[in-house]
Design an enzyme around this catalytic site. Structure first.
Site, PDB file in Angstrom:
ATOM      1  N   LYS A 135      -7.122  -2.106 -11.907  1.00  0.00           N
ATOM      2  CA  LYS A 135      -8.637  -1.923 -12.257  1.00  0.00           C
ATOM      3  C   LYS A 135      -8.728  -0.552 -12.912  1.00  0.00           C
ATOM      4  CE  LYS A 135     -12.416  -0.411 -10.763  1.00  0.00           C
ATOM      5  NZ  LYS A 135     -13.002  -0.217 -11.833  1.00  0.00           N
ATOM      6  N   GLU A 195      -4.811   9.077  -4.088  1.00  0.00           N
ATOM      7  CA  GLU A 195      -4.839  10.424  -4.776  1.00  0.00           C
ATOM      8  C   GLU A 195      -6.435  10.879  -4.997  1.00  0.00           C
ATOM      9  OE1 GLU A 195      -2.167  12.438  -5.469  1.00  0.00           O
ATOM     10  OE2 GLU A 195      -0.522  10.870  -5.392  1.00  0.00           O
ATOM     11  N   CYS A 239      -8.391  16.600 -11.195  1.00  0.00           N
ATOM     12  CA  CYS A 239      -8.466  16.816  -9.609  1.00  0.00           C
ATOM     13  C   CYS A 239      -7.614  18.316  -9.151  1.00  0.00           C
ATOM     14  CB  CYS A 239      -7.661  15.631  -8.913  1.00  0.00           C
ATOM     15  SG  CYS A 239      -6.124  15.272  -9.740  1.00  0.00           S
ATOM     16  N   GLU A 243     -16.041  19.916  -4.888  1.00  0.00           N
ATOM     17  CA  GLU A 243     -15.582  20.085  -6.433  1.00  0.00           C
ATOM     18  C   GLU A 243     -16.664  19.844  -7.561  1.00  0.00           C
ATOM     19  OE1 GLU A 243     -13.271  16.107  -6.610  1.00  0.00           O
ATOM     20  OE2 GLU A 243     -11.772  16.931  -7.663  1.00  0.00           O
TER      21      GLU A 243
HETATM   22  P1  NAP Z   1     -14.475   7.344  -8.600  1.00  0.00           P
HETATM   23  O1  NAP Z   1     -15.905   6.896  -8.760  1.00  0.00           O
HETATM   24  O2  NAP Z   1     -13.818   7.114  -6.998  1.00  0.00           O
HETATM   25  O3  NAP Z   1     -13.623   5.928  -9.387  1.00  0.00           O
HETATM   26  C1  NAP Z   1     -12.532   5.898  -9.233  1.00  0.00           C
HETATM   27  C2  NAP Z   1     -12.099   4.452  -9.259  1.00  0.00           C
HETATM   28  O4  NAP Z   1     -12.665   3.701  -8.368  1.00  0.00           O
HETATM   29  C3  NAP Z   1     -13.011   3.698 -10.487  1.00  0.00           C
HETATM   30  O5  NAP Z   1     -12.064   2.807 -11.279  1.00  0.00           O
HETATM   31  C4  NAP Z   1     -14.039   3.075 -10.073  1.00  0.00           C
HETATM   32  O6  NAP Z   1     -14.534   2.144 -11.111  1.00  0.00           O
HETATM   33  C5  NAP Z   1     -13.402   2.624  -8.858  1.00  0.00           C
HETATM   34  N1  NAP Z   1     -14.552   2.261  -7.942  1.00  0.00           N
HETATM   35  C6  NAP Z   1     -15.640   2.958  -7.762  1.00  0.00           C
HETATM   36  N2  NAP Z   1     -16.388   2.285  -6.619  1.00  0.00           N
HETATM   37  C7  NAP Z   1     -15.545   1.311  -5.995  1.00  0.00           C
HETATM   38  C8  NAP Z   1     -15.424   0.283  -4.913  1.00  0.00           C
HETATM   39  N3  NAP Z   1     -16.469   0.473  -3.865  1.00  0.00           N
HETATM   40  N4  NAP Z   1     -14.360  -0.271  -4.687  1.00  0.00           N
HETATM   41  C9  NAP Z   1     -13.348  -0.310  -5.453  1.00  0.00           C
HETATM   42  N5  NAP Z   1     -13.424   0.563  -6.428  1.00  0.00           N
HETATM   43  C10 NAP Z   1     -14.346   1.635  -6.759  1.00  0.00           C
HETATM   44  O7  NAP Z   1     -13.739   8.464  -9.138  1.00  0.00           O
HETATM   45  P2  NAP Z   1     -14.073   8.931 -10.522  1.00  0.00           P
HETATM   46  O8  NAP Z   1     -15.275   9.521 -10.688  1.00  0.00           O
HETATM   47  O9  NAP Z   1     -13.741   8.188 -11.542  1.00  0.00           O
HETATM   48  O10 NAP Z   1     -12.841  10.241 -10.685  1.00  0.00           O
HETATM   49  C11 NAP Z   1     -13.219  11.401 -10.198  1.00  0.00           C
HETATM   50  C12 NAP Z   1     -12.351  11.730  -8.963  1.00  0.00           C
HETATM   51  O11 NAP Z   1     -11.141  11.470  -9.004  1.00  0.00           O
HETATM   52  C13 NAP Z   1     -12.701  13.206  -8.698  1.00  0.00           C
HETATM   53  O12 NAP Z   1     -12.850  13.395  -7.124  1.00  0.00           O
HETATM   54  C14 NAP Z   1     -11.035  13.535  -8.866  1.00  0.00           C
HETATM   55  O13 NAP Z   1     -10.695  14.789  -8.069  1.00  0.00           O
HETATM   56  C15 NAP Z   1     -10.174  12.435  -8.387  1.00  0.00           C
HETATM   57  N6  NAP Z   1      -8.877  12.399  -9.209  1.00  0.00           N
HETATM   58  C16 NAP Z   1      -7.841  12.654  -8.157  1.00  0.00           C
HETATM   59  C17 NAP Z   1      -6.594  12.690  -8.768  1.00  0.00           C
HETATM   60  C18 NAP Z   1      -5.374  12.842  -7.867  1.00  0.00           C
HETATM   61  O14 NAP Z   1      -4.291  12.468  -8.328  1.00  0.00           O
HETATM   62  N7  NAP Z   1      -5.505  13.345  -6.779  1.00  0.00           N
HETATM   63  C19 NAP Z   1      -6.402  12.509 -10.173  1.00  0.00           C
HETATM   64  C20 NAP Z   1      -7.569  12.207 -10.792  1.00  0.00           C
HETATM   65  C21 NAP Z   1      -8.757  12.053 -10.314  1.00  0.00           C
HETATM   66  P3  NAP Z   1     -15.739   2.262 -12.150  1.00  0.00           P
HETATM   67  O15 NAP Z   1     -15.241   3.472 -12.783  1.00  0.00           O
HETATM   68  O16 NAP Z   1     -15.504   1.148 -12.836  1.00  0.00           O
HETATM   69  O17 NAP Z   1     -17.319   2.359 -11.236  1.00  0.00           O
END
Ligand code: NAP
Length: 510
Positions: free
Chosen positions: A206, A281, A315, A412
């Site tokens: 997804k 992650e 991240c 962050e």
């Molecule tokens: P996010 O809002 O958590 O979204 C990540 C994924 O989860 C998206 O596909 C999102 O879908 C999905 N999602 C959201 N709510 C969900 C739910 N209730 N159930 C299942 N899936 C759900 O994060 P983001 O804003 O896209 O990314 C930024 C974050 O990712 C930052 O905190 C960053 O640090 C972290 N990150 C971490 C790493 C690592 O390797 N540690 C790498 C990259 C990013 P939709 O977008 O379709 O809503």
């Protein structure tokens, strides 16, 4: 007089150039057959069952790039069934057969490097140079795990009784649900799907609703490479519905997630009911420590790269730049000068090194953090406001004298804002660096070898960069400690999360 162009018409012409380029870019992607807008279930491109779609926009211009299928629990259930059926054939292939298909996928990703990079710049906003870099990086996981597929060794244990033989087998865990974010639209997928397929697992991916086009194009190339129908499925749309279906299914044996800590915690809790293996992650809050004894040029270059890659939306971005008192003024002025040279613009323009933020909410978050810092006594050394290009562009910003009572320290920012935090001693730097629930990446700049060992060992982080700001590679383990996550991706350790260990005791062997 003719040479003097008003600021607003300059902006308009830049936008126009961007949108003209965007049209040509879309044409190129379409001509390569890589503009996919439907989900992929069992090898077939399918619409949402209720016909719903979501818009994918270009964050640099607001233009709608495509309408993609907005799927939910029913489509996810079918994707899981297809992955589960295919598991019984894909996992029975030899490692060499799986390896060949993965290798072919890698080669196709690389031969469509330009189209994939254009797609990524259009839907995510990162500069083309970074997008091309991400295609290399993303494809490298497929190549690496194609090779690792052949190295899943078991064990033979010396028996405790003479007529027994004790074996350890490593077997694929089964169907994997992979949920990925928008900031690395390709690499966050390949870093999960590469090892999963190499081990013999099948996957339901997804991607983020903001960046599904890169994911769908990569999946198309996987089909072309001979990865069988059903081994890799892609659904997108209603994130909570898709997530719930993946979590509740007893056929899904593992959830692998990259994204925010808040959503990661939900998925971990939701997976408890079916006792799934979970790897996460999550978000970081990376300290970047510049000691008095650092080489200032190396420190400026490294901090700049660690902070401003993808406009601060990674991240592992340096979130807090801790600078020792003796070097603070000198570092701050050299750093501000370096940040001034960053070019903000549409990622399709060659000169651009800083693209837009992903959306308006991201800009509002940055504004809130900067406002909080200045209201508590921090000073803006550069930038500090929205960019004149409008949309979600924000000026590359440096904030001085940040302290641990500010949001810029504790959370962050995920944007192009570099907070400088002065400190006195090594002990204080370690204390400040570890004073967070996050533990993904940390950086330090020092010429003292003993200090680099000492501090590396004291930092409560999964990754440490010493005198280097860009440290991710497919051959090294990537992952966090504390609330930054569970498990490791990339490297030989990246296979473990997709394998079960089975003990076989053969008795009465005479
Ligand atoms: P996010 O809002 O958590 O979204 C990540 C994924 O989860 C998206 O596909 C999102 O879908 C999905 N999602 C959201 N709510 C969900 C739910 N209730 N159930 C299942 N899936 C759900 O994060 P983001 O804003 O896209 O990314 C930024 C974050 O990712 C930052 O905190 C960053 O640090 C972290 N990150 C971490 C790493 C690592 O390797 N540690 C790498 C990259 C990013 P939709 O977008 O379709 O809503």
């Amino acid at each position: 007089m003719a040479a003097s162009v008003s600021a607003s018409s300059r902006v308009a012409s830049r936008r126009h150039m961007g949108s003209v380029d965007a049209g040509a870019a879309m044409e190129k992607i379409r001509a390569a057959g890589l503009l996919r807008t439907r989900g992929l279930i069992g090898g077939k491109w399918v619409d949402a069952y209720d016909g719903k779609t979501i818009e994918v926009q270009n964050p640099a211009t607001g233009e709608v790039l495509a309408n993609v299928a907005c799927m939910g629990n029913r489509e996810t259930a079918d994707a899981i069934t297809s992955a589960n059926t295919t598991f019984y054939t894909w996992s029975k292939l030899t490692a060499s057969e799986r390896s060949k298909a993965l290798r072919k996928w890698h080669d196709l990703l690389m031969s469509h490097k330009e189209e994939l990079a254009l797609l990524m710049t259009l839907e995510q906003g990162k500069p083309m140079k970074e997008a091309l870099g991400e295609v290399n990086y993303g494809a490298s996981f497929i190549e690496f795990f194609a090779e690792e597929a052949k190295r899943v060794y078991g064990d033979i244990i010396p028996p405790t009784l003479a007529d027994r033989r004790l074996l350890v087998l490593k077997q694929p865990i089964g169907v994997v649900g992979a949920i990925t974010p928008w900031n690395f639209p390709l690499a966050m997928i390949t870093r999960k799907v590469g090892p999963a397929l190499a081990c013999g697992c099948t996957v339901v991916v997804k991607p983020s609703e903001f960046t599904p086009l890169t994911a769908l194009a990569a999946a198309d190339l996987a089909l072309q490479a001979g990865i069988p129908a059903g081994a890799l499925n892609v659904v997108m749309g209603n994130a909570p519905e898709i997530g719930d279906e993946l979590m509740q299914s007893t056929q899904v044996r593992k959830i692998t997630f990259t994204g925010s800590t808040a959503v990661g915690k939900k998925l971990m809790a939701g997976s408890a009911n079916t006792v799934k293996k979970v790897s996460l992650e999550l978000g970081g809050n990376a300290p970047c420590i510049v000691f008095d004894d650092a080489d200032i040029d190396v420190a400026v270059k490294g901090s700049l790269a660690a902070k401003f890659r993808n406009s601060g939306q990674t991240c592992v971005c340096a979130n807090r730049i801790l600078v020792q008192e003796g070097i603070y003024e000198k570092f701050a002025s050299a750093f501000v000068k370096a940040v001034q040279s960053l070019q903000v613009g549409n990622g399709l323009e060659e000169s651009t090194s800083q693209g837009p933020l992903i959306n308006e909410a991201a800009v509002q978050k940055v504004e809130k953090f900067v406002g909080d810092a200045t209201s508590k006594g921090a000073n803006i050394m550069l930038g500090g406001k929205r960019h004149s290009l409008g949309m979600s562009f924000y000026e590359p910003t440096v904030v001085g004298n940040v302290s641990n009572d500010m949001l810029l320290f504790s959370e962050e920012v995920f944007g192009p804002v570099a907070p400088l935090i002065p400190f006195k001693t090594e002990e204080e730097a370690i204390h400040l660096a570890n004073d967070t629930n996050a533990g993904l990446a940390a950086y330090m700049f020092t010429k003292n070898i003993a200090r680099s060992w000492r501090v590396s060992e004291a930092l409560e982080y999964g990754l440490v960069g010493v005198n280097e700001g860009l440290i991710s590679t497919e051959v090294a383990p990537f992952g966090g400690v504390k609330q930054s996550g569970l498990g490791r991706e990339g490297s030989k350790y990246g296979m473990d999360d997709y394998l079960e260990i089975k003990y076989v005791c053969m008795g009465n062997l005479g």
